[in-house]
Design a protein around this motif. Sequence first.
Motif, mmCIF file in Angstrom:
data_model
loop_
_atom_site.group_PDB
_atom_site.id
_atom_site.type_symbol
_atom_site.label_atom_id
_atom_site.label_comp_id
_atom_site.label_asym_id
_atom_site.label_seq_id
_atom_site.Cartn_x
_atom_site.Cartn_y
_atom_site.Cartn_z
ATOM 1 N N ASP A 26 0.850 -1.186 0.112
ATOM 2 C CA ASP A 26 0.036 0.094 -0.013
ATOM 3 C C ASP A 26 0.922 1.141 -0.007
ATOM 4 O OD1 ASP A 26 0.904 -0.452 2.498
ATOM 5 O OD2 ASP A 26 -1.140 -0.847 3.482
ATOM 6 N N ASP A 27 2.105 0.948 0.067
ATOM 7 C CA ASP A 27 3.167 2.183 0.003
ATOM 8 C C ASP A 27 3.682 2.135 -1.307
ATOM 9 O OD1 ASP A 27 5.060 4.061 0.009
ATOM 10 O OD2 ASP A 27 6.066 3.210 2.239
ATOM 11 N N PRO A 28 3.661 3.138 -2.075
ATOM 12 C CA PRO A 28 4.066 3.062 -3.669
ATOM 13 C C PRO A 28 5.592 3.099 -3.539
ATOM 14 C CG PRO A 28 3.048 5.397 -3.107
ATOM 15 C CD PRO A 28 2.769 4.243 -1.853
ATOM 16 N N ASP A 29 6.321 3.307 -2.497
ATOM 17 C CA ASP A 29 7.587 3.361 -2.064
ATOM 18 C C ASP A 29 8.297 2.210 -1.928
ATOM 19 O OD1 ASP A 29 8.663 5.829 -3.528
ATOM 20 O OD2 ASP A 29 9.500 6.492 -1.717
ATOM 21 N N GLN A 30 7.221 1.124 -1.543
ATOM 22 C CA GLN A 30 7.896 -0.088 -0.950
ATOM 23 C C GLN A 30 7.286 -1.296 -1.683
ATOM 24 O OE1 GLN A 30 7.604 0.641 3.588
ATOM 25 N NE2 GLN A 30 9.726 1.389 3.280
ATOM 26 N N TYR A 31 8.142 -2.244 -1.758
ATOM 27 C CA TYR A 31 7.575 -3.579 -2.322
ATOM 28 C C TYR A 31 7.881 -4.713 -1.157
ATOM 29 C CZ TYR A 31 7.448 -1.955 -7.181
ATOM 30 O OH TYR A 31 7.254 -1.065 -8.393
ATOM 31 N N ALA B 52 24.570 1.901 0.857
ATOM 32 C CA ALA B 52 23.004 1.951 0.872
ATOM 33 C C ALA B 52 22.405 1.028 0.124
ATOM 34 C CB ALA B 52 22.744 3.442 0.209
ATOM 35 N N THR B 53 21.346 0.325 0.710
ATOM 36 C CA THR B 53 20.808 -0.803 0.352
ATOM 37 C C THR B 53 19.173 -0.731 0.176
ATOM 38 O OG1 THR B 53 20.266 -2.336 1.851
ATOM 39 C CG2 THR B 53 22.385 -2.358 1.292
ATOM 40 N N HIS B 54 18.537 -1.646 -0.615
ATOM 41 C CA HIS B 54 17.026 -1.454 -0.869
ATOM 42 C C HIS B 54 16.437 -2.105 0.544
ATOM 43 C CE1 HIS B 54 16.190 -5.783 -3.017
ATOM 44 N NE2 HIS B 54 17.031 -5.658 -2.190
ATOM 45 N N LEU C 31 10.753 -6.616 3.230
ATOM 46 C CA LEU C 31 10.148 -5.237 2.851
ATOM 47 C C LEU C 31 11.478 -4.614 2.011
ATOM 48 C CD1 LEU C 31 7.606 -3.501 2.639
ATOM 49 C CD2 LEU C 31 8.508 -2.408 4.889
ATOM 50 N N VAL C 32 11.306 -4.192 0.898
ATOM 51 C CA VAL C 32 12.477 -3.460 0.361
ATOM 52 C C VAL C 32 11.904 -2.234 -0.321
ATOM 53 C CG1 VAL C 32 13.655 -5.529 -0.079
ATOM 54 C CG2 VAL C 32 12.008 -4.739 -1.883
ATOM 55 N N LYS C 33 12.820 -1.088 -0.800
ATOM 56 C CA LYS C 33 12.621 0.257 -1.311
ATOM 57 C C LYS C 33 12.284 -0.140 -2.832
ATOM 58 C CE LYS C 33 15.355 3.101 1.514
ATOM 59 N NZ LYS C 33 16.387 2.431 2.234
ATOM 60 N N ARG C 34 11.224 0.399 -3.555
ATOM 61 C CA ARG C 34 11.082 0.279 -4.847
ATOM 62 C C ARG C 34 12.153 0.854 -5.609
ATOM 63 N NH1 ARG C 34 7.997 3.213 -8.992
ATOM 64 N NH2 ARG C 34 7.750 4.860 -7.445
ATOM 65 N N TYR D 269 31.308 -13.024 -6.357
ATOM 66 C CA TYR D 269 29.995 -12.796 -6.177
ATOM 67 C C TYR D 269 29.237 -11.770 -7.011
ATOM 68 C CZ TYR D 269 31.860 -8.521 -4.194
ATOM 69 O OH TYR D 269 32.802 -7.470 -4.155
ATOM 70 N N LYS D 270 28.191 -11.738 -7.151
ATOM 71 C CA LYS D 270 27.349 -11.005 -8.174
ATOM 72 C C LYS D 270 26.256 -9.941 -7.520
ATOM 73 C CE LYS D 270 23.306 -12.348 -9.476
ATOM 74 N NZ LYS D 270 22.026 -11.923 -9.179
ATOM 75 N N LEU D 271 26.382 -8.774 -7.807
ATOM 76 C CA LEU D 271 25.487 -7.844 -7.281
ATOM 77 C C LEU D 271 24.704 -7.126 -8.305
ATOM 78 C CD1 LEU D 271 27.898 -5.791 -4.592
ATOM 79 C CD2 LEU D 271 26.622 -7.799 -4.160
ATOM 80 N N GLU D 272 23.534 -6.701 -7.905
ATOM 81 C CA GLU D 272 22.669 -5.745 -8.938
ATOM 82 C C GLU D 272 22.361 -4.543 -8.079
ATOM 83 O OE1 GLU D 272 19.448 -8.175 -10.578
ATOM 84 O OE2 GLU D 272 20.702 -9.835 -10.437
ATOM 85 N N PHE D 273 22.402 -3.577 -9.057
ATOM 86 C CA PHE D 273 21.996 -2.119 -8.409
ATOM 87 C C PHE D 273 20.698 -1.539 -8.952
ATOM 88 C CE2 PHE D 273 26.363 -2.842 -7.662
ATOM 89 C CZ PHE D 273 26.669 -2.286 -6.207
ATOM 90 N N GLY D 274 20.314 -0.687 -8.374
ATOM 91 C CA GLY D 274 19.158 0.049 -8.905
ATOM 92 C C GLY D 274 19.049 1.645 -8.643
ATOM 93 N N ARG D 275 18.059 2.208 -8.867
ATOM 94 C CA ARG D 275 18.041 3.715 -8.571
ATOM 95 C C ARG D 275 16.849 3.970 -7.656
ATOM 96 N NH1 ARG D 275 18.049 3.425 -14.292
ATOM 97 N NH2 ARG D 275 20.130 3.795 -15.042
ATOM 98 N N TYR D 276 16.929 4.499 -6.703
ATOM 99 C CA TYR D 276 15.972 4.943 -5.536
ATOM 100 C C TYR D 276 15.849 6.278 -5.466
ATOM 101 C CZ TYR D 276 13.201 4.999 -1.314
ATOM 102 O OH TYR D 276 12.125 5.359 -0.525
ATOM 103 N N HIS D 277 15.140 7.075 -6.029
ATOM 104 C CA HIS D 277 14.640 8.227 -6.294
ATOM 105 C C HIS D 277 15.901 8.740 -6.883
ATOM 106 C CE1 HIS D 277 10.916 8.539 -4.316
ATOM 107 N NE2 HIS D 277 11.563 8.023 -3.241
ATOM 108 N N GLY D 278 16.606 8.435 -7.687
ATOM 109 C CA GLY D 278 17.835 8.692 -8.685
ATOM 110 C C GLY D 278 19.091 8.335 -7.941
ATOM 111 N N LYS D 279 19.041 7.757 -6.498
ATOM 112 C CA LYS D 279 20.241 7.640 -6.042
ATOM 113 C C LYS D 279 20.772 5.810 -6.351
ATOM 114 C CE LYS D 279 22.397 7.810 -1.117
ATOM 115 N NZ LYS D 279 23.175 6.876 -1.057
ATOM 116 N N VAL D 280 21.968 5.553 -6.623
ATOM 117 C CA VAL D 280 22.404 4.115 -6.874
ATOM 118 C C VAL D 280 22.358 3.570 -5.532
ATOM 119 C CG1 VAL D 280 24.048 2.834 -7.712
ATOM 120 C CG2 VAL D 280 23.445 4.734 -8.996
ATOM 121 N N MET D 281 21.562 2.302 -5.256
ATOM 122 C CA MET D 281 21.600 1.603 -4.152
ATOM 123 C C MET D 281 21.758 0.118 -4.529
ATOM 124 S SD MET D 281 18.825 2.994 -1.612
ATOM 125 C CE MET D 281 18.750 4.751 -1.394
#
Length: 238
Positions: free
Chosen positions: A19-24, A67-69, A80-83, A176-188
């Motif tokens: 129910d929070d658009p910012d979290q999955y 910083a992580t999701h 719970l993670v950041k979208r 090891y393998k890592l994957e990154f994304g953008r959260y409000h433009g910041k790489v996490m």
Amino acid sequence: MQKGELLYKGKAKSVYKTDDPDQYIMLYRNDTSAFDGEKVAQLDRKGLVNNHFNAFIMDKLAANGVATHFVKLLSDTESLVKRMEMIPVECVVRNLSAGSIVRRLGVPEGLDLNPPTFEFFLKNDALHDPMINDFHIISFKWASADEIQQMKTLTFKVNDILKDLFAKAGMLLVDYKLEFGRYHGKVMLGDEFSPDGCRLWDAKTREKLDKDRFRQNLGNVIESYEVVAQRLGIALPK
Ligand code: TMP
């Protein structure tokens, strides 16, 4: 936190809206795959073990300035993670030679790589995650030059933190393998860190304690993940 519709089903995890658009919500399943989905199995307790394992590692990384999701554990198999808007590349660091680098470059397994080496792969199972370089990432606009630099810096920072953590618990962090994304433009840092996406060897015997046990039919797959967790002091529910 209300669990909403299924957004995406990967090979081992499912992502749900909340129910929070910012979290999955990320659900860790027992599905286990290797060779880009060619080999699959259901391994009892895998979802629970990897969910708790990842929570421990993500907390450790966050405490050390990465910083992580990851937000928090919700249940034995859900976090719970950041979208984030995911960047479709995989960042691999290797401290010792193993896996695809042995096949691709014809080098023996177990060579110390000093300095550690870094590789980018495109996240695309149908193409078997081909190796790519910085120029591909920029030309195809998968990430900017600045984001590439941040992914490299963060991936090596994770190496400093985790190599030490595993060494203190009697293990070698091989790769090891890592994957990154953008959260409000910041790489996490996104996705997960678990024995599914890294290689861990016993420091004395070099026994494999990671998903290579599944890939190579060595048996005791989840039992080995639990040994790793126990050595790190991660409390897993029975
Ligand atoms: P590789 O030796 O197959 O290139 O893999 C290097 C490390 O990255 C190994 O620990 C497994 C992990 N990895 C994944 O978890 N998923 C992937 O899709 C790839 C390419 C690597």
